[in-house]
Write a protein that holds these residues in place. Structure first.
Motif, PDB file in Angstrom:
ATOM      1  N   GLY A  70       0.809  -1.241  -0.087  1.00 39.61           N
ATOM      2  CA  GLY A  70       0.077   0.118  -0.043  1.00 39.61           C
ATOM      3  C   GLY A  70       0.866   1.574   0.274  1.00 39.61           C
ATOM      4  N   TYR A  71       0.359   2.295  -0.738  1.00 36.44           N
ATOM      5  CA  TYR A  71       1.098   3.595  -0.513  1.00 36.44           C
ATOM      6  C   TYR A  71       1.092   4.263   0.941  1.00 36.44           C
ATOM      7  CZ  TYR A  71       0.705   3.121  -5.679  1.00 36.44           C
ATOM      8  OH  TYR A  71       0.913   2.806  -6.914  1.00 36.44           O
ATOM      9  N   HIS A  72       2.239   4.894   1.176  1.00 36.74           N
ATOM     10  CA  HIS A  72       2.427   5.471   2.481  1.00 36.74           C
ATOM     11  C   HIS A  72       1.389   6.777   2.953  1.00 36.74           C
ATOM     12  CE1 HIS A  72       5.641   2.779   2.895  1.00 36.74           C
ATOM     13  NE2 HIS A  72       6.332   3.396   1.965  1.00 36.74           N
ATOM     14  N   GLY A  73       1.025   6.984   3.940  1.00 34.94           N
ATOM     15  CA  GLY A  73       0.307   8.165   4.131  1.00 34.94           C
ATOM     16  C   GLY A  73       1.260   9.488   4.055  1.00 34.94           C
ATOM     17  N   MET A  74       0.481  10.443   3.992  1.00 34.27           N
ATOM     18  CA  MET A  74       1.158  11.825   3.963  1.00 34.27           C
ATOM     19  C   MET A  74       0.655  12.841   4.929  1.00 34.27           C
ATOM     20  SD  MET A  74       1.497  11.935  -0.149  1.00 34.27           S
ATOM     21  CE  MET A  74      -0.009  11.208  -0.499  1.00 34.27           C
ATOM     22  N   GLY A  75       1.239  14.026   5.057  1.00 26.66           N
ATOM     23  CA  GLY A  75       0.930  15.141   6.043  1.00 26.66           C
ATOM     24  C   GLY A  75      -0.515  15.875   5.288  1.00 26.66           C
ATOM     25  N   LYS A  76      -1.115  16.551   6.143  1.00 27.13           N
ATOM     26  CA  LYS A  76      -2.464  17.180   5.827  1.00 27.13           C
ATOM     27  C   LYS A  76      -3.563  16.081   5.700  1.00 27.13           C
ATOM     28  CE  LYS A  76      -0.577  21.129   3.056  1.00 27.13           C
ATOM     29  NZ  LYS A  76      -0.235  21.879   1.718  1.00 27.13           N
ATOM     30  N   MET A  77      -3.271  15.317   6.601  1.00 28.57           N
ATOM     31  CA  MET A  77      -4.328  14.193   6.492  1.00 28.57           C
ATOM     32  C   MET A  77      -4.612  13.194   5.276  1.00 28.57           C
ATOM     33  SD  MET A  77      -5.196  14.419  10.085  1.00 28.57           S
ATOM     34  CE  MET A  77      -6.725  13.437  10.134  1.00 28.57           C
ATOM     35  N   ARG A  78      -3.578  12.939   4.795  1.00 34.97           N
ATOM     36  CA  ARG A  78      -3.719  12.566   3.268  1.00 34.97           C
ATOM     37  C   ARG A  78      -3.614  10.992   3.631  1.00 34.97           C
ATOM     38  NH1 ARG A  78      -0.140  16.080  -0.653  1.00 34.97           N
ATOM     39  NH2 ARG A  78       0.914  16.112   1.247  1.00 34.97           N
ATOM     40  N   SER A  79      -4.509  10.233   3.293  1.00 36.92           N
ATOM     41  CA  SER A  79      -4.321   8.940   3.601  1.00 36.92           C
ATOM     42  C   SER A  79      -3.586   8.028   1.979  1.00 36.92           C
ATOM     43  CB  SER A  79      -5.409   7.924   3.764  1.00 36.92           C
ATOM     44  OG  SER A  79      -6.011   8.331   4.974  1.00 36.92           O
ATOM     45  N   GLY A  80      -2.910   7.020   2.352  1.00 37.83           N
ATOM     46  CA  GLY A  80      -2.032   6.356   1.195  1.00 37.83           C
ATOM     47  C   GLY A  80      -3.092   5.567   0.319  1.00 37.83           C
ATOM     48  N   GLN A  81      -2.972   5.550  -1.075  1.00 36.32           N
ATOM     49  CA  GLN A  81      -4.009   4.814  -1.805  1.00 36.32           C
ATOM     50  C   GLN A  81      -3.826   3.296  -1.482  1.00 36.32           C
ATOM     51  OE1 GLN A  81      -3.186   5.741  -5.863  1.00 36.32           O
ATOM     52  NE2 GLN A  81      -4.502   4.021  -6.626  1.00 36.32           N
ATOM     53  N   ASP A  82      -4.784   2.697  -1.758  1.00 41.37           N
ATOM     54  CA  ASP A  82      -4.855   0.914  -1.725  1.00 41.37           C
ATOM     55  C   ASP A  82      -3.935   0.536  -2.968  1.00 41.37           C
ATOM     56  OD1 ASP A  82      -6.175   1.084   0.811  1.00 41.37           O
ATOM     57  OD2 ASP A  82      -8.068   0.405  -0.065  1.00 41.37           O
ATOM     58  N   SER A  83      -3.158  -0.452  -2.630  1.00 41.19           N
ATOM     59  CA  SER A  83      -2.640  -0.976  -4.045  1.00 41.19           C
ATOM     60  C   SER A  83      -3.304  -2.003  -4.626  1.00 41.19           C
ATOM     61  CB  SER A  83      -1.413  -1.922  -3.470  1.00 41.19           C
ATOM     62  OG  SER A  83      -0.605  -2.252  -4.553  1.00 41.19           O
ATOM     63  N   GLU A  84      -3.145  -2.027  -5.903  1.00 43.14           N
ATOM     64  CA  GLU A  84      -3.900  -3.069  -6.926  1.00 43.14           C
ATOM     65  C   GLU A  84      -4.001  -4.115  -6.700  1.00 43.14           C
ATOM     66  OE1 GLU A  84      -1.282  -0.940  -7.768  1.00 43.14           O
ATOM     67  OE2 GLU A  84      -2.302   0.920  -8.454  1.00 43.14           O
ATOM     68  N   ASP A  85      -4.830  -5.015  -6.943  1.00 44.83           N
ATOM     69  CA  ASP A  85      -4.859  -6.703  -6.585  1.00 44.83           C
ATOM     70  C   ASP A  85      -4.270  -7.201  -7.850  1.00 44.83           C
ATOM     71  OD1 ASP A  85      -6.385  -5.895  -4.261  1.00 44.83           O
ATOM     72  OD2 ASP A  85      -8.235  -6.154  -5.205  1.00 44.83           O
ATOM     73  N   ILE A  86      -3.836  -8.352  -7.592  1.00 47.79           N
ATOM     74  CA  ILE A  86      -3.497  -9.333  -8.823  1.00 47.79           C
ATOM     75  C   ILE A  86      -4.471 -10.384  -9.024  1.00 47.79           C
ATOM     76  CG2 ILE A  86      -1.726 -10.826  -9.444  1.00 47.79           C
ATOM     77  CD1 ILE A  86       0.394  -9.152  -8.497  1.00 47.79           C
ATOM     78  N   VAL A  87      -4.944 -10.558 -10.104  1.00 49.11           N
ATOM     79  CA  VAL A  87      -5.915 -11.490 -10.401  1.00 49.11           C
ATOM     80  C   VAL A  87      -5.338 -12.604 -11.286  1.00 49.11           C
ATOM     81  CG1 VAL A  87      -8.160 -11.803 -11.615  1.00 49.11           C
ATOM     82  CG2 VAL A  87      -7.830  -9.709 -10.301  1.00 49.11           C
ATOM     83  N   MET A  88      -5.353 -13.901 -10.799  1.00 52.70           N
ATOM     84  CA  MET A  88      -4.815 -15.017 -11.662  1.00 52.70           C
ATOM     85  C   MET A  88      -5.876 -15.669 -12.187  1.00 52.70           C
ATOM     86  SD  MET A  88      -2.137 -16.178  -8.607  1.00 52.70           S
ATOM     87  CE  MET A  88      -2.104 -17.816  -9.388  1.00 52.70           C
ATOM     88  N   ARG A  89      -5.925 -15.885 -13.457  1.00 58.08           N
ATOM     89  CA  ARG A  89      -7.073 -16.527 -14.139  1.00 58.08           C
ATOM     90  C   ARG A  89      -6.739 -17.891 -14.453  1.00 58.08           C
ATOM     91  NH1 ARG A  89      -6.955 -11.355 -15.581  1.00 58.08           N
ATOM     92  NH2 ARG A  89      -9.056 -10.164 -15.330  1.00 58.08           N
ATOM     93  N   VAL A  90      -7.799 -18.703 -14.052  1.00 55.64           N
ATOM     94  CA  VAL A  90      -7.461 -20.202 -14.064  1.00 55.64           C
ATOM     95  C   VAL A  90      -8.724 -20.922 -14.974  1.00 55.64           C
ATOM     96  CG1 VAL A  90      -6.105 -20.436 -12.342  1.00 55.64           C
ATOM     97  CG2 VAL A  90      -8.351 -20.655 -11.770  1.00 55.64           C
ATOM     98  N   PRO A  91      -8.565 -21.964 -15.373  1.00 55.81           N
ATOM     99  CA  PRO A  91      -9.713 -22.786 -16.252  1.00 55.81           C
ATOM    100  C   PRO A  91     -10.516 -23.362 -15.120  1.00 55.81           C
ATOM    101  CG  PRO A  91      -7.316 -23.558 -16.722  1.00 55.81           C
ATOM    102  CD  PRO A  91      -7.226 -22.753 -15.627  1.00 55.81           C
ATOM    103  N   VAL A  92     -11.665 -23.668 -15.718  1.00 56.26           N
ATOM    104  CA  VAL A  92     -12.858 -24.249 -14.965  1.00 56.26           C
ATOM    105  C   VAL A  92     -12.217 -25.789 -14.440  1.00 56.26           C
ATOM    106  CG1 VAL A  92     -15.036 -25.306 -14.707  1.00 56.26           C
ATOM    107  CG2 VAL A  92     -14.530 -23.015 -16.015  1.00 56.26           C
ATOM    108  N   GLY A  93     -12.316 -25.989 -13.394  1.00 55.53           N
ATOM    109  CA  GLY A  93     -11.719 -27.413 -12.812  1.00 55.53           C
ATOM    110  C   GLY A  93     -10.431 -27.405 -12.217  1.00 55.53           C
ATOM    111  N   THR A  94     -10.110 -26.098 -11.614  1.00 54.35           N
ATOM    112  CA  THR A  94      -8.605 -26.001 -11.139  1.00 54.35           C
ATOM    113  C   THR A  94      -8.831 -26.231  -9.600  1.00 54.35           C
ATOM    114  OG1 THR A  94      -7.861 -24.560 -12.769  1.00 54.35           O
ATOM    115  CG2 THR A  94      -6.679 -24.370 -10.646  1.00 54.35           C
ATOM    116  N   GLN A  95      -7.949 -27.109  -9.003  1.00 53.95           N
ATOM    117  CA  GLN A  95      -7.649 -27.225  -7.722  1.00 53.95           C
ATOM    118  C   GLN A  95      -6.358 -26.617  -7.222  1.00 53.95           C
ATOM    119  OE1 GLN A  95      -7.566 -31.422  -7.552  1.00 53.95           O
ATOM    120  NE2 GLN A  95      -9.841 -31.440  -6.795  1.00 53.95           N
TER     121      GLN A  95
END
Length: 352
Positions: A70-95
């Motif tokens: 995640g991005y760090h917080g900053m002054g002036k009450m500015r919260s850091g941005q949430d980081s992007e998720d990684i989406v792994m795509r798999v076939p139907v039937g994956t264990q």
């Protein structure tokens, strides 16, 4: 595209961003006070099931998946941005298995299904969060929580309604080509099929999915031939079609060889509904067909009413009747499964 049904990968979600230590400093503002913002949340590792994939080849060339922190917080009450998720795509039937390759974590069988494999760490609080009447100028902030990491195994078990099993050269690929639009490689030498093939069979305006599994030989459970590497793909099948080459001498021995390997691989697989078919009857005399069908019936210990189907994939003899019987078994199994689910759901409602 190469067929890959197993892969070992490393996944790590993002760490949380650090909070900020900051104080308000503005002209003509006598009492500033703390104004450090919170850190952002680390990215998740998400697994999504997509319907248009049938291999894990994407994970052959990339084995490490790490989300950003995640991005760090900053002054002036500015919260850091949430980081992007990684989406792994798999076939139907994956264990998804744990690193020990035995602990099953998830079994993904429905298109569109999404699970969070590793959650990102929460961000740390900025020093403004710690302000109180007794601590009006805190000079510390949280560093953020670490994300999760682990090694996992992805294993693909193709979703098929029915599966073809038999010795090499039993005519499995020819049968698949005869009943569907699949175009598997067909040749007169063993192990023509080196990977599972899927075909959609159309019967009386209905359809089901049939899987052709590479041939087994004696000692396959110990690694002989291609071993039992691909037998996992028929574990989800509702019915097995056991093809026997009618042109060989010992049809009963051929049947027993495959049954032995199925039992050695999985006792559960050996108990699945099985249809026995004597293939390549177009190359046999009527007396030979009767003799070998009788030997097969005895070896398979078929009950009253069960028969050995006499077919020829190459000539199309007896194929339609056999496919209709398979569809009948598939429908019955689906109905039984639906009834069990309805009974389970009703039991849950009563308890609630």
């Amino acid at each position: 595209m190469k067929f890959l049904d197993e892969a070992k990968i490393f996944v790590k979600s993002g760490d949380g961003g650090a909070g900020c230590v900051s104080f308000r400093r503005e002209k003509f503002i006598e009492f500033g006070g703390p104004d450090g913002g919170n850190g952002g949340r680390g990215g998740d590792i998400i697994v999504e099931v997509v319907p248009n994939l049938n291999t894990l080849i994407d994970y052959r060339y990339q084995q490490h998946f790490k989300a950003r922190r995640g991005y760090h917080g900053m002054g002036k009450m500015r919260s850091g941005q949430d980081s992007e998720d990684i989406v792994m795509r798999v076939p139907v039937g994956t264990q998804i298995f744990d690193e020990d390759k035995e602990t099953l974590l998830f079994d993904l069988t429905k298109p569109g299904e999404r699970i969070v494999l590793c959650r990102g760490g929460d961000g740390g609080f900025g020093n403004a969060h710690f302000k109180s009447s007794t601590n009006q100028s805190p000079r510390h902030a949280g560093q953020g929580w670490p994300g999760e990491e682990r090694w996992i195994w992805l294993r693909l078990k193709l979703i098929a309604d029915a599966g073809l099993v038999g010795l090499p050269n039993a005519g499995k690929s020819t049968m698949l080509a005869a009943v569907s639009r699949a175009k598997p490689k067909i040749a007169d030498y063993p192990f023509t099929t080196l990977k599972p093939q899927l075909g959609v069979v159309h019967v009386d305006e209905r359809e089901f999915v049939l899987a052709d599994i590479p041939g087994l030989i004696e000692g396959a459970h110990e690694g002989a031939g291609l071993g039992t590497k691909f037998l996992g793909h028929v574990e989800r099948c509702r019915v097995l079609l056991h093809l026997i080459d009618g042109t060989q001498e010992d049809v009963a021995g051929a049947y027993k060889t495959i049954r032995k390997e199925l039992k050695a691989y999985s006792p559960e697989l050996a108990t699945k509904t099985e249809l026995v078919a004597l293939n390549k009857i177009d190359a046999l005399m009527e007396e030979e067909i009767e003799e070998k069908a009788a030997a097969l019936k005895k070896a398979a210990k078929l009950k009253k009413g069960q028969i050995v189907y006499r077919v020829s994939g190459a000539a199309g003899m007896g194929v339609t009747e056999l496919m209709r019987k398979m569809l009948e078994i598939i429908d019955a199994d689906k109905a039984r499964e639906a009834a069990e689910q309805a009974e389970t759901m009703s039991g849950i409602e009563i308890e609630a």
